[in-house]
Design a protein around this motif. Structure first.
Motif, mmCIF file in Angstrom:
data_model
loop_
_atom_site.group_PDB
_atom_site.id
_atom_site.type_symbol
_atom_site.label_atom_id
_atom_site.label_comp_id
_atom_site.label_asym_id
_atom_site.label_seq_id
_atom_site.Cartn_x
_atom_site.Cartn_y
_atom_site.Cartn_z
ATOM 1 N N MET A 2 0.851 -1.187 0.000
ATOM 2 C CA MET A 2 0.000 0.000 0.000
ATOM 3 C C MET A 2 0.884 1.233 0.000
ATOM 4 N N LEU A 3 0.362 2.306 -0.606
ATOM 5 C CA LEU A 3 1.120 3.543 -0.704
ATOM 6 C C LEU A 3 0.239 4.724 -0.318
ATOM 7 N N SER A 4 0.744 5.552 0.593
ATOM 8 C CA SER A 4 0.079 6.816 0.911
ATOM 9 C C SER A 4 1.051 7.942 0.597
ATOM 10 N N ILE A 5 0.525 9.088 0.151
ATOM 11 C CA ILE A 5 1.357 10.206 -0.269
ATOM 12 C C ILE A 5 0.915 11.465 0.456
ATOM 13 N N THR A 6 1.862 12.152 1.070
ATOM 14 C CA THR A 6 1.576 13.395 1.776
ATOM 15 C C THR A 6 2.532 14.474 1.290
ATOM 16 N N ALA A 7 1.985 15.631 0.912
ATOM 17 C CA ALA A 7 2.823 16.771 0.543
ATOM 18 C C ALA A 7 3.239 17.481 1.828
ATOM 19 N N VAL A 8 4.540 17.665 2.004
ATOM 20 C CA VAL A 8 5.068 18.247 3.233
ATOM 21 C C VAL A 8 5.699 19.597 2.920
ATOM 22 N N SER A 9 5.425 20.598 3.774
ATOM 23 C CA SER A 9 5.909 21.937 3.499
ATOM 24 C C SER A 9 7.355 22.153 3.864
ATOM 25 N N ALA A 10 7.918 23.208 3.267
ATOM 26 C CA ALA A 10 9.274 23.631 3.601
ATOM 27 C C ALA A 10 9.311 24.008 5.078
ATOM 28 N N GLY A 11 10.378 23.655 5.747
ATOM 29 C CA GLY A 11 10.498 23.957 7.162
ATOM 30 C C GLY A 11 9.996 22.841 8.057
ATOM 31 N N ALA A 12 9.310 21.840 7.484
ATOM 32 C CA ALA A 12 8.756 20.740 8.287
ATOM 33 C C ALA A 12 9.668 19.525 8.243
ATOM 34 N N VAL A 13 10.959 19.748 8.179
ATOM 35 C CA VAL A 13 11.894 18.651 8.005
ATOM 36 C C VAL A 13 12.021 17.786 9.262
ATOM 37 N N ASP A 14 11.667 18.318 10.435
ATOM 38 C CA ASP A 14 11.730 17.504 11.646
ATOM 39 C C ASP A 14 10.805 16.301 11.552
ATOM 40 N N TYR A 15 9.719 16.442 10.795
ATOM 41 C CA TYR A 15 8.812 15.309 10.578
ATOM 42 C C TYR A 15 9.577 14.126 9.994
ATOM 43 N N LEU A 16 10.504 14.421 9.094
ATOM 44 C CA LEU A 16 11.285 13.367 8.456
ATOM 45 C C LEU A 16 12.401 12.884 9.367
ATOM 46 N N LEU A 17 13.151 13.814 9.935
ATOM 47 C CA LEU A 17 14.319 13.458 10.734
ATOM 48 C C LEU A 17 13.960 12.746 12.036
ATOM 49 N N LYS A 18 12.809 13.084 12.601
ATOM 50 C CA LYS A 18 12.451 12.521 13.906
ATOM 51 C C LYS A 18 11.524 11.323 13.820
ATOM 52 N N GLY A 19 11.472 10.705 12.641
ATOM 53 C CA GLY A 19 10.779 9.430 12.558
ATOM 54 C C GLY A 19 9.463 9.420 11.840
ATOM 55 N N SER A 20 9.073 10.524 11.193
ATOM 56 C CA SER A 20 7.861 10.571 10.372
ATOM 57 C C SER A 20 6.616 10.143 11.132
ATOM 58 N N GLY A 21 6.558 10.474 12.417
ATOM 59 C CA GLY A 21 5.383 10.145 13.214
ATOM 60 C C GLY A 21 5.350 8.727 13.715
ATOM 61 N N CYS A 22 6.418 7.950 13.460
ATOM 62 C CA CYS A 22 6.441 6.563 13.923
ATOM 63 C C CYS A 22 6.904 6.504 15.366
ATOM 64 N N ALA A 23 6.850 5.318 15.945
ATOM 65 C CA ALA A 23 7.261 5.152 17.330
ATOM 66 C C ALA A 23 8.700 5.607 17.493
ATOM 67 N N PRO A 24 9.005 6.483 18.462
ATOM 68 C CA PRO A 24 10.358 6.992 18.617
ATOM 69 C C PRO A 24 11.358 5.895 18.926
ATOM 70 N N GLY A 25 12.518 5.971 18.249
ATOM 71 C CA GLY A 25 13.576 5.006 18.510
ATOM 72 C C GLY A 25 13.355 3.651 17.907
ATOM 73 N N GLU A 26 12.320 3.500 17.061
ATOM 74 C CA GLU A 26 12.050 2.195 16.466
ATOM 75 C C GLU A 26 12.145 2.293 14.959
ATOM 76 N N GLY A 27 12.604 1.225 14.332
ATOM 77 C CA GLY A 27 12.677 1.226 12.890
ATOM 78 C C GLY A 27 13.272 -0.063 12.392
ATOM 79 N N ALA A 28 13.561 -0.123 11.107
ATOM 80 C CA ALA A 28 14.082 -1.350 10.513
ATOM 81 C C ALA A 28 15.435 -1.099 9.890
ATOM 82 N N SER A 29 16.370 -1.952 10.183
ATOM 83 C CA SER A 29 17.647 -1.939 9.473
ATOM 84 C C SER A 29 17.600 -3.111 8.508
ATOM 85 N N GLU A 30 17.426 -2.840 7.245
ATOM 86 C CA GLU A 30 17.083 -3.876 6.287
ATOM 87 C C GLU A 30 18.284 -4.594 5.691
ATOM 88 N N PRO A 31 18.425 -5.887 5.928
ATOM 89 C CA PRO A 31 19.464 -6.628 5.233
ATOM 90 C C PRO A 31 19.221 -6.656 3.727
#
Length: 274
Positions: free
Chosen positions: A1-30
């Protein structure tokens, strides 16, 4: 599934801080193009996401973002390189070349238009629902970011397999069948690569000239192909509730070099709304 969101200039913390996902969690993909480079130590927030090569990531933390796209010469960044916080803030946050400075910027095309800061608009929207819980406040924030009355800096393409895939992957890990779990992740990674290869061909377009109605009622503008997209990929393995959910946030820069004349222009965003 694919969702698309247009993000404004200056809202880069949304990307750097995990895009709204659980903090400190993610996948390191082999199975991804760039795999983690060692066990590393757990770190949180921007420091972890923008980790330098060699610091790596554990399987239960977010791997650093990675640069991709045939349009990368526009920003002078090599494909498959780790995304530093400084470069991400320059390119996606301010639409400027990462070799320039905030004090003496070299913008990628036109400078971003000025609107009320996203953080202020999110705070105002949340103030209208003071009793909203954490999940509802996250929904409000996402809705504000998706508001089209803004200077779009990038498009967040969130790729998520169906829930059963993530449950199966988590079950394999719980059973100690890591090799099989890695195959699930590799298939997910390959699917994203195929989708972005298609986007490089079909979405890297811009509009040139006047596209409004003329006296004759016809637009005199034209569409031009771009040299390719600029995008970063951020892999995650949980949702906001810390449940298993393999997914990736692909941030596509709202800029493209026009093949015909070499001018940097905004993407024709309708390619992401088709």
């Amino acid at each position: 599934m694919l969702s698309i969101t247009a993000v404004s200039a200056g809202a880069v913390d949304y990307l750097l801080k995990g895009s709204g996902c659980a903090p400190g969690e993610g996948a390191s993909e082999p199975g991804s193009v760039v795999a983690p480079e060692g066990p590393g130590q757990p770190r949180a927030g921007v420091e972890y996401l923008a980790g330098s090569p060699g610091q790596g990531a554990k399987a239960d933390h977010i791997a650093a973002g990675v640069w991709f796209g045939s349009g990368l010469p526009m920003v002078g960044i090599a494909a498959s390189s780790r995304a530093s916080e400084a470069a991400v803030r320059a390119v996606f946050g301010q639409l400027r070349h990462p070799s320039s400075t905030r004090e003496d910027p070299v913008f990628l095309g036109r400078p971003p238009r000025s609107f009320r800061p996203v953080a202020d608009r999110i705070a105002a929207a949340c103030a209208l629902e003071p009793d909203a819980g954490e999940e509802r406040r996250a929904e409000i924030a996402d809705a504000v970011r998706a508001d089209r009355r803004k200077a779009v800096a990038y498009y967040d393409l969130t790729f998520s397999p169906v829930k059963s895939v993530s449950v199966y992957w988590a079950a394999l890990l719980a059973a100690g069948r890591e090799d099989e779990a890695n195959l699930v992740v590799a298939a997910h990674s390959e699917a994203i690569g195929e989708a972005m290869a298609w986007a490089e061909k079909e979405v890297a377009w811009t509009r040139v000239g006047y596209h409004g109605r003329t006296g004759s009622g016809r637009s005199i503008g034209r569409y031009e192909a771009g040299s390719g997209l600029v995008w970063t990929r951020w892999d995650h393995q949980t949702n906001r509730a810390c449940e298993p959910q393999l997914h990736a946030h692909v941030a596509v820069l709202n800029r493209v070099v026009t093949s015909a004349d070499g001018v940097v222009r905004a993407l024709d965003g309708r390619g992401f709304r088709a």
